[in-house]
Design a protein around this motif. Structure first.
Motif, PDB file in Angstrom:
ATOM      1  N   THR A 170      30.600  41.317  34.615  1.00 58.25           N
ATOM      2  CA  THR A 170      30.674  39.906  34.984  1.00 58.25           C
ATOM      3  C   THR A 170      31.901  39.673  35.858  1.00 58.25           C
ATOM      4  O   THR A 170      32.793  40.525  35.951  1.00 58.25           O
ATOM      5  N   ASP A 171      31.947  38.498  36.487  1.00 57.61           N
ATOM      6  CA  ASP A 171      33.190  38.110  37.150  1.00 57.61           C
ATOM      7  C   ASP A 171      34.116  37.498  36.097  1.00 57.61           C
ATOM      8  O   ASP A 171      33.776  37.424  34.916  1.00 57.61           O
TER       9      ASP A 171
ATOM     10  N   GLY B  36      32.752  34.854  33.764  1.00 62.58           N
ATOM     11  CA  GLY B  36      31.658  35.165  32.853  1.00 62.58           C
ATOM     12  C   GLY B  36      30.281  35.180  33.476  1.00 62.58           C
ATOM     13  O   GLY B  36      29.276  35.248  32.751  1.00 62.58           O
ATOM     14  N   ASN B  37      30.189  35.127  34.810  1.00 60.04           N
ATOM     15  CA  ASN B  37      28.894  35.173  35.486  1.00 60.04           C
ATOM     16  C   ASN B  37      28.457  36.624  35.677  1.00 60.04           C
ATOM     17  O   ASN B  37      29.230  37.451  36.176  1.00 60.04           O
ATOM     18  N   PHE B  38      27.232  36.936  35.283  1.00 57.26           N
ATOM     19  CA  PHE B  38      26.730  38.299  35.433  1.00 57.26           C
ATOM     20  C   PHE B  38      26.675  38.688  36.908  1.00 57.26           C
ATOM     21  O   PHE B  38      26.284  37.892  37.770  1.00 57.26           O
TER      22      PHE B  38
ATOM     23  N   GLN C 274      38.551  38.466  30.548  1.00 54.87           N
ATOM     24  CA  GLN C 274      37.472  37.781  31.248  1.00 54.87           C
ATOM     25  C   GLN C 274      36.730  36.844  30.290  1.00 54.87           C
ATOM     26  O   GLN C 274      36.581  37.138  29.108  1.00 54.87           O
TER      27      GLN C 274
ATOM     28  N   GLY D 206      31.368  45.319  30.867  1.00 54.12           N
ATOM     29  CA  GLY D 206      30.778  44.000  30.977  1.00 54.12           C
ATOM     30  C   GLY D 206      30.550  43.322  29.647  1.00 54.12           C
ATOM     31  O   GLY D 206      31.150  43.657  28.630  1.00 54.12           O
ATOM     32  N   SER D 207      29.641  42.352  29.654  1.00 53.62           N
ATOM     33  CA  SER D 207      29.321  41.566  28.470  1.00 53.62           C
ATOM     34  C   SER D 207      27.945  41.942  27.939  1.00 53.62           C
ATOM     35  O   SER D 207      27.036  42.261  28.711  1.00 53.62           O
TER      36      SER D 207
ATOM     37  N   THR E 156      19.890  40.059  34.380  1.00 57.15           N
ATOM     38  CA  THR E 156      20.051  40.411  32.973  1.00 57.15           C
ATOM     39  C   THR E 156      19.084  41.506  32.520  1.00 57.15           C
ATOM     40  O   THR E 156      19.156  41.949  31.366  1.00 57.15           O
TER      41      THR E 156
END
Length: 720
Positions: free
Chosen positions: A276-277, A280-282, A660, A703-704, A286
């Protein structure tokens, strides 16, 4: 977090509790006992069983979803209202209503618990990955497989340090899975389920008497499922065989024996997150997955468990248990090694990958024995347990120079590599053997009919041996002693108010592999934790409304830190503080409408550190949301033997280990159930609005972790 956010969450819970009180009060004023029992559908006749009426008056939420007694906190059969520490129980009825297949489906119903990393959770601000089964150590699902619930009857959570009763453990609490046992009454169920993403499952369970007087009983359970995923290349299969036998040898002795075999295969795994940035934007869809279809994670596990309950005389009972388990977890997968801006436009669009071939093997055994004496107003527990576990870890890897290709985040092309052509290099070959023996004593004193006191202490001797097989000089031995205690009190002011207070401690031994890094060649003390907790359990309107409120303050000390004078050494210096409030509500809003609400506020910060603490960014811990709110509400239609249910799960913003943002999210679920003769049909829709979200974060590279997209499940169960 802002003050406004905190006030809004408190107002929301307050409004919900207030509206529940109003509904319940109106219901209590407008409905007689007869009408409550009958609900307008069936008249209660003279001479009806009084006990049945009393059970119904309790209310459906409190009879379906609430457990009044649990042995988790004390190792004795103790009413939860007389337990001076927060205990939460997820009942089999709630598990079935939510169509929960694994523990991740139930986080909304456990205040203060959220997903951390794969199989680990955050509980009261601390990462928690060690669980118990029937009060015994020995998790067959290993480090990266999420526990399945086919063999589970209840999930119990003791919140805060549990060292006085279970020894070494994380300060957030302990999770206990209560397994299904052979039953005195015959129960046979055949169940099939289907859903989107090609989900298909089938199970058969049979439990009951093996002879005429039911002194011998059996259980047989077989489960299998398979499904695809919204993530590329992922398919999952689970198979479980669960067997049990119970024998009442005489009126004073009962032996229960269980065996479970588990197989799990997930292709396209070990499943990681999506980068993500900072907001929190992927950075990818997804559905993106860093793994190839040939990658996989596979678990094979076996468990044997036995328990003998013996009544020595009218005031003295004993029990002895043993649990043996072994598992092997194979993982062959691609890990993100680096994020790349391939065209220098300022946007990350490609991942550099690393291939990992890992085998984790674990074998362990637990012995536990307890003596429980009822001495007038005292219930005295004396017990001991022993835990042995051997972990082996073998790890090979290949990097870009060994033939591993990059993968685009925006247009991934799989199948470019022949994994067999990679040049694999040995990274880790190690064995860790752990032995822990504990002795504990506890006194529960009923001082008056209103006041109950509890005090317990435990001493543990632990030893750990570490062997790095890649080096001739990398053998480390470590042994130490840990002490834990707990004191607490509950007081019944009246039938409505039951407050409690407690102080409890715990510890976690330092790893043997870290002991060699001591600056002065002395052993590091274990991490130590202490909790102060105060709460109140309250009941209203003939037990149609139950409100539990708990406040806690936890400190954790002696966390290993890099030595500021020598980066190759460590010092025991770090300190973390967690504090918060938890609110749990169970309510019968009307005779047909029930609700279960859980809210938690938590603030976990680093108080002392040289240069930060692992899993924290600055003074804030990763994956510790300030706010969580979970709801499950159900409305029954008795005339057609059906019910509809609605669920919601809110988790506020979090951060990953590098600071992040992990965005807040709210997801909604729905359920429909109906009964027809001996058949039960159920439709569950999870993530009703198909929301894209992250449940937790890891690192900037990894990432998340992506939350599950909309899933639809339809099941039919036949009781015979």
């Amino acid at each position: 977090m802002t003050l406004r956010t905190t006030l809004l969450m408190m107002q929301a819970c307050g409004a919900l509790a207030f509206s529940t009180v109003i509904f319940a009060e109106n219901t209590a004023n407008g409905i007689t006992q007869d009408s409550y029992l009958n609900d307008g559908d069936n008249k209660v006749k003279d001479g009806s069983n009084i006990e049945l009426q009393t059970l119904q008056v309790q209310g459906r939420a409190l009879s379906y979803y609430k457990e009044d007694e649990a042995a988790l906190a004390t190792r004795t059969a103790t009413p939860i209202d007389e337990t001076p520490q927060s205990v939460q129980v997820v009942t089999e009825a709630l598990i079935e209503d939510q169509a929960a297949r694994q523990i991740t489906d139930l986080y909304r119903s456990i205040s203060g618990m959220s997903q951390n990393n794969v199989s680990t959770v955050t509980l009261r601000g601390f990462s928690q990955d060690e669980v118990l089964y029937d009060g015994l150590k020995g998790d067959p699902f290993g480090d990266f497989s999420i526990p399945q619930l086919f063999t589970i009857e209840q999930i119990q959570v003791l919140k805060g340090p549990s060292g006085a009763i279970y020894g070494a453990g994380e300060p957030g609490g302990v999770i206990n899975y209560v397994t299904k046992k052979p039953t005195y009454e015959q129960k046979n169920t055949l169940k099939v389920s289907a859903g989107n993403k090609d989900f298909l499952s089938g199970s058969v369970e049979s439990s009951g008497p093996a002879n005429k007087d039911a002194s011998q009983r059996y259980r047989v359970g077989i489960y299998s499922d398979g499904q695809d995923s919204y993530r590329n290349n992922v398919e999952e299969e689970n198979q479980i065989i669960d067997l049990g036998y119970a024998w009442d040898m005489d009126e004073n002795n009962t032996l229960t024996v269980q065996y479970t075999d588990i197989h799990q295969h997930i292709s396209g795994a070990r499943l990681r997150g999506i980068p993500t940035d900072d907001d929190g934007n992927f950075l990818a869809d997804t559905s993106w997955n860093n793994n190839e279809k040939s990658d996989y994670q596979e678990l094979d596990a076996q468990v044997f468990q036995a328990r003998l309950d013996h009544s020595i005389n009218s005031w003295l009972d004993s029990n002895v248990s043993v649990r043996y388990f072994e598992n092997t977890e194979n993982q062959k997968y691609h890990e993100i090694n680096k994020l790349i801006d391939s065209n220098s436009d300022g946007t990350i669009d490609t991942t550099q990958r690393q291939y990992r071939d890992q085998v984790r093997s674990r074998e362990g055994i637990t012995f536990a024995g307890n003596l429980i004496a009822e001495l007038d107003d005292h219930t005295v527990l004396v017990g001991s347990d022993y835990f042995h576990q051997k972990n082996s870890f073998l790890y090979y890897r290949a990097n870009k120079g060994d033939g591993v290709s990059n993968l685009s985040l925006t247009n991934p092309i799989y199948g470019q590599d022949d994994v067999n052509s990679y040049t694999l290099n040995l990274k880790t070959d190690e064995t860790t053997t752990t032995d822990q023996i504990g002795l504990y004593i506890q006194d529960q004193w009923k001082v008056t009919n209103q006041l109950d006191l509890l005090a317990g202490v435990r001493v543990d001797r632990f030893e750990e041996k570490y062997q790095d097989h890649t080096s001739n000089n990398a053998k480390q031995d470590y042994n130490d002693t840990g002490y834990s205690s707990r004191v607490g009190a509950t007081y019944r002011i009246n039938n409505n108010w039951k407050p409690y207070v407690s102080v409890s401690t715990g510890f976690v031994p330092q790893d043997a592999a870290d002991q060699q890094k001591s600056a002065n060649n002395t052993l590091f003390d274990p991490e130590e934790s202490q909790q102060f907790e105060a709460g109140v359990r309250s009941y209203w309107f003939n037990n149609r409304l139950n409100i539990n409120l708990a406040a806690y303050h936890i400190t954790r000390e002696n966390i290993l830190q890099e030595d500021p004078n020598n980066s190759d050494l460590l010092v025991s210096f770090g300190k973390v503080r967690s504090q918060g409030v938890e609110l749990d509500i169970m309510a019968d809003i009307t005779p047909r409408w029930v609700a279960n609400v859980s809210y938690a506020y938590n603030d976990t910060i680093v108080k002392e550190a040289n240069d930060g603490i692992q899993y924290a960014n600055g003074d804030r811990f990763a994956n510790t949301p300030y706010h969580q709110l979970g709801l499950w509400t159900r409305y029954d239609f008795p005339s057609i033997e059906s019910s509809i249910a609605f669920g919601a799960d809110f988790v506020s913003d979090q951060i990953n280990r590098q600071g992040q943002t992990v965005k807040p999210y709210t997801v909604y679920d729905m359920s429909w159930q109906t009964q027809w003769q001996d058949w039960r049909f159920q439709l569950n829709i999870k993530n009703l609005f198909d929301k894209e979200y992250a449940v937790s974060g890891f690192t900037e590279k990894i990432g998340s972790f992506v939350g599950e997209r909309r899933r639809v499940y339809l099941s039919a169960a036949y009781d015979f």
